[in-house]
Design an enzyme around this catalytic site. Structure first.
Site, PDB file in Angstrom:
ATOM      1  N   GLY A  46       0.861  -1.356  -0.241  1.00 35.63           N
ATOM      2  CA  GLY A  46       0.001   0.066  -0.094  1.00 35.63           C
ATOM      3  C   GLY A  46       0.948   1.221  -0.130  1.00 35.63           C
ATOM      4  N   GLN A  51       2.800  10.031   1.236  1.00 37.49           N
ATOM      5  CA  GLN A  51       3.871   9.635   1.219  1.00 37.49           C
ATOM      6  C   GLN A  51       4.926   9.777   0.142  1.00 37.49           C
ATOM      7  OE1 GLN A  51       2.275   5.352   2.254  1.00 37.49           O
ATOM      8  NE2 GLN A  51       4.396   5.277   3.282  1.00 37.49           N
ATOM      9  N   CYS A  93       5.777   0.126   7.303  1.00 34.49           N
ATOM     10  CA  CYS A  93       5.472   1.153   6.504  1.00 34.49           C
ATOM     11  C   CYS A  93       6.561   1.720   5.514  1.00 34.49           C
ATOM     12  CB  CYS A  93       5.172   2.392   7.434  1.00 34.49           C
ATOM     13  SG  CYS A  93       4.482   3.867   6.507  1.00 34.49           S
ATOM     14  N   LEU A  94       6.356   1.986   4.432  1.00 37.56           N
ATOM     15  CA  LEU A  94       7.608   2.282   3.381  1.00 37.56           C
ATOM     16  C   LEU A  94       8.147   3.623   3.766  1.00 37.56           C
ATOM     17  CD1 LEU A  94       5.793   1.562  -0.212  1.00 37.56           C
ATOM     18  CD2 LEU A  94       7.819   0.205   1.199  1.00 37.56           C
ATOM     19  N   HIS A 135      -4.395   1.112   7.518  1.00 35.30           N
ATOM     20  CA  HIS A 135      -3.225   1.918   7.501  1.00 35.30           C
ATOM     21  C   HIS A 135      -3.059   2.966   6.544  1.00 35.30           C
ATOM     22  CE1 HIS A 135       1.627   1.523   7.917  1.00 35.30           C
ATOM     23  NE2 HIS A 135       1.146   2.365   6.995  1.00 35.30           N
ATOM     24  N   GLU A 136      -3.541   2.824   5.639  1.00 39.67           N
ATOM     25  CA  GLU A 136      -3.473   3.743   4.428  1.00 39.67           C
ATOM     26  C   GLU A 136      -4.376   4.986   4.725  1.00 39.67           C
ATOM     27  OE1 GLU A 136      -0.961   3.737   2.837  1.00 39.67           O
ATOM     28  OE2 GLU A 136      -0.303   1.588   2.963  1.00 39.67           O
ATOM     29  N   HIS A 139      -3.009   7.425   6.793  1.00 45.39           N
ATOM     30  CA  HIS A 139      -2.024   8.081   6.251  1.00 45.39           C
ATOM     31  C   HIS A 139      -2.939   9.340   5.591  1.00 45.39           C
ATOM     32  CE1 HIS A 139       1.850   6.330   6.274  1.00 45.39           C
ATOM     33  NE2 HIS A 139       1.505   5.353   5.627  1.00 45.39           N
TER      34      HIS A 139
HETATM   35 NI    NI Z   1       2.403   3.635   5.693  1.00 47.63          NI
END
Ligand code: NI
Length: 171
Positions: A46, A51, A93-94, A135-136, A139
């Site tokens: 994701g 991000q 998380c990226l 999670h997204e 964000h």
């Molecule tokens: Ni993340």
């Protein structure tokens, strides 16, 4: 399509709620295409617009890692409609490379969103897909997974990141 730069924790864009998307134009389609490419390249499941430094409410997701076309989905202006059950499992998380810790999430989530043309749809996700959508969507609200753990764990992770920063490994 182009690869985008993924911002790391510490960048204020990750703490800022994204703006509602109102223009469903070519630039949105390009952003979504670039976000998919960037997510696959980074081997994530994701990726949310903040991000990549774009403070807007949208994310891309593919929990099949590119194997199942029906798992490839872009959710614009996501709203969590319903959640059910609990799951606890390691999450990454990226924007936090190399950092994983257990986060409690709902087992199932139903999210309403718009596609790149502005058409409304609902995505019903279980397990990893539910975890990923929650999670997204966080964000999009300026919330990161570190905000979803205990104060003790948060302090441990922050300390680790400060150490990496000093070594020049968190840029
Ligand atoms: Ni993340």
């Amino acid at each position: 399509m182009a690869l985008l730069e993924i911002v790391k924790y510490g960048d204020p864009v990750l703490d800022t709620p994204g703006e509602v998307v109102t223009e469903f134009d070519e630039s949105l389609k390009k952003l979504v295409g670039d976000m998919f490419e960037t997510m696959y390249e980074a081997r994530g499941v994701g990726l949310a617009a903040p991000q990549v430094g774009v403070s807007k409410r949208l994310f891309v997701m593919d929990c099949s890692g590119g194997h199942d076309p029906s798992a490839r989905v872009a959710l614009v202006n996501p709203v969590v409609l319903n959640v059910e059950g609990d799951q606890t499992g390691d999450e990454g998380c990226l924007s936090f490379p190399g950092i994983f810790f257990a986060v409690k999430r709902s087992l199932r989530a139903v999210v309403r969103a718009q596609d790149v043309r502005g058409e409304e749809f609902e995505f019903d996700g279980l397990e990893l897909e539910a975890r990923c959508m929650l999670h997204e969507t966080d964000h999009c609200d300026g919330i990161v997974f570190l905000d979803r753990t205990t104060a003790l764990k948060r302090e441990m992770v922050r300390r680790k990141i400060r150490r990496l920063e000093k070594q020049g490994r968190w840029v």
